[in-house]
Write a protein that holds these residues in place. Structure first.
Motif: not given
Length: 628
Positions: A125-128, A156-158, A193-196
């Motif tokens: 799961a990718i949790l935004m 956990v995609a921050i 993972i920190p991302m945009s």
């Protein structure tokens, strides 16, 4: 990368068949609306999205002058830009290392069932999480659901780090906040993972704007994380039987998909719930025999012995067989507008097994925002509860945490065939293992023979004041005069004793009828003709009463009088009280009555008196050969 973004889920199987050399990865993207789910999936679907789309940016819309990737992916509701549609949207794409199937779920609480649907087959799961807002109520809700579904890998995609100046301090703050909550749920294997998603930072390639982050990109993680199929191959062998394939006596074959483990010719197997054993002689497929079969493969097992196996059985390794039971503790997610009522009968589909099921008790409902346990007599749409479940026969199973295929189930409405719930088995209740039917020498047939009659239940149903009790009483008198052995179960009388603890809510009415139906069954077993005079407003409970008995033993008698007629009669003054608001949940006024669609006997009491109606019932019994 090669890409496809066709929404049609049926195309997934064909897509997979063209990429058999690479492992399949199923993952679900979830989170609050506005956290960037749609934008992220668009990034993943296009290798070089800006070059491919900016030339036609007017077609897709913009976000602050930039391409609106959410609209590109087709995941926003028409006229509500930025809100993901209220279905599970499936997309797929591939890289040189792996193919992917993506389920994108909506964020609102009312779509909890969609989240469960999307997560039910996911490997990860990718949790935004929006870096600006941190952990929200919906973040907690989706995290709870992921723990409930046994998700083994969580990212956990921050997201939107560009809007917090790519701040490491802000990233660390969100990570700390989420870890504290996840600890309560038992979620352990978490990658942050920190991302945009909009800018592409750390989605496919590492971002130069966050040199402090040394972990994997999102795509890099998805390409290397273990597949559930790999995990399942290390689990005990399970194959739910889908059908019997027997072209000749030398080929006792049983078809199905391997749910977990590995099987080889020569392996000893056990079939549950019967417990029969044999040895695998061949593993047959249309492409030829196999030396071994693993989780995910559809095969036909040919056995050395003649043993009884039918659809719904589970073939296991002899040393680690599936469990069997008919009563369980479960977690249930309710997925229908009409609430779950304990005592109401449903169909349960567990793998290839389909049985009758009843929720006997709701231990508690879970507040998915606070994780608080709440007392509950029913489960509403999207409600999640821990319940006891009783089946009409034993089934083969594993705990859901050990095997999704043999531990996850759905509940189906018996009248409409709609899926109304999804659940996870925890364990068998101890009483299901300790209570057994006791053999008796005098059976129903012997008791009926001694009374010289055919036992049955005459089930009188209709609105209050329609004449049920009056007609049932007259029918019993006529049968008694003819020398029949009878008993009358009347709604009011039963509520003075057996059901005195029940009120008149829908849940209580369901339980009221269930108890009466079980009592009537015992009386039929004693050889009696039983009159049951209850409003019994719901078709599903009347169907339950019918199915407790053998063919021909249940006669549904609809005592039919229009609402205006029974209100005019109002022998107990109940309709007047209900109209004044002094009597809640009164059938016909503020509680529904579901009239029989095809009753065995239809009595229109606005057109006949009670004596005529009773004679019509006696005539119907004579036509059926039940009395002379």
């Amino acid at each position: 990368m090669s890409h496809s973004y066709d929404l049609i889920a049926d195309d997934v199987e064909a897509y997979l068949n063209t990429h058999e050399h690479r492992g399949a990865k199923h993952f679900v993207i979830c989170g609050s609306d506005g956290d960037g789910k749609s934008t992220l999936i668009s990034r993943l679907l296009f290798e070089n999205p800006l070059e491919a789309i900016e030339a036609d940016s007017k077609k897709y819309g913009t976000q602050g002058g930039e391409v609106d990737f959410a609209q590109v992916a087709g995941l926003t509701a028409e006229g509500e830009q930025g809100v993901t549609v209220d279905v599970v949207a499936y997309r797929f794409f591939s890289t040189e290392k792996r193919k992917f199937i993506v389920a994108v779920t909506p964020g609102h609480e009312q779509y909890t069932r969609n989240m469960v649907t999307g997560a039910s087959t996911a490997d990860a799961a990718i949790l935004m999480v929006d870096a600006r807002h941190g952990i929200l109520t919906q973040t907690r809700r989706h995290s709870f659901l992921m723990s409930l579904m046994g998700m083994r890998h969580v990212v956990v995609a921050i997201n939107k780090m560009d809007l917090v100046d790519y701040s490491k301090a802000r990233f660390d703050q969100v990570v700390e906040e989420y870890r504290a909550f996840a600890k309560q749920l038992g979620l352990e294997n978490i990658t942050f993972i920190p991302m945009s998603a909009l800018k592409g930072d750390n989605v496919i390639e590492h971002s130069a704007k966050m040199p402090w982050y040394h972990g994997t990109t999102l795509l890099g993680y998805l390409e290397i994380v273990e597949l559930d199929a790999d995990h399942l191959q290390r689990s005990p062998f399970r194959m739910p039987v889908q059908g019997v394939n027997r072209p000749n006596l030398d080929f006792p074959g049983f078809t199905g998909m391997v749910a977990s483990g590995v099987v080889r010719p020569g392996d000893k197997i056990r079939v549950q719930p019967t417990g029969n054993t044999s040895v695998v002689s061949r593993i047959y497929t249309l492409d030829g025999d196999l030396e071994e079969a693993v989780a995910g493969q559809s095969i036909t097992l040919v056995l050395e012995d003649e043993i009884d196996i039918s659809r719904g059985g589970v073939i296991s390794g002899v040393d680690q067989p599936a469990h069997t039971a008919d009563q369980f503790e479960t977690t249930l997610v309710w997925m229908h507008e009409a609430p779950l009522l304990p005592g109401r009968p449903y169909l349960m589909k567990l793998g290839t097994q389909t049985v009758s099921a009843t929720v006997t008790d709701i231990k508690y409902q879970v507040n998915v925002n606070s994780l608080e346990h709440l007392a509950a007599k029913k489960l509403p749409l999207n409600g999640i509860g821990v319940c006891n479940l009783s089946l009409n026969r034993a089934v083969a199973f594993d705990a859901y945490k050990d095997n999704r295929d043999t531990g996850g189930f759905i509940l189906i409405d018996r009248m409409t065939n709609n899926t109304v719930g999804a659940g996870m088995l925890h364990f068998a209740l101890r009483r299901s293992q300790n209570i057994h039917m006791q053999h008796v020498d005098i059976d129903k047939q012997a008791r009926a023979l001694a009374k010289a009659q055919k036992p049955a239940v005459l089930w009188f149903t209709g609105l209050s004041g329609a004449g049920k009790s009056t007609i049932a009483n007259l029918v019993e008198k006529k049968l008694f005069t003819h020398g029949q052995h009878t008993y009358l179960l009347d709604g009011d009388n039963v509520r003075h004793g057996l059901n005195r603890d029940l009120g008149f809510t829908d849940a209580d009415r369901v339980e009221n009828v269930r108890r009466v139906a079980e009592t009537a069954k015992l009386m039929v077993d004693a050889g009696l003709i039983v009159m049951s005079a209850f409003i019994s407003p719901f078709r599903s409970e009347r169907q339950l009463a019918r199915e407790l008995l053998e063919e021909g033993e249940f006669i549904e008698i609809f005592v039919d009088a229009p609402l205006d007629v029974v209100e005019a009669r109002d022998p107990k003054g109940l309709y007047k009280k209900a109209r004044r608001g002094e009597l809640k949940n009164f059938t016909g006024i503020d509680s529904a009555y579901e009239a029989p669609e095809a009753p065995d006997v239809h009595l229109k009491t606005s057109e006949m008196d009670a004596e005529e109606a009773a004679d019509a019932v006696i005539d119907a019994l004579r036509e059926r050969g039940m009395i002379s």
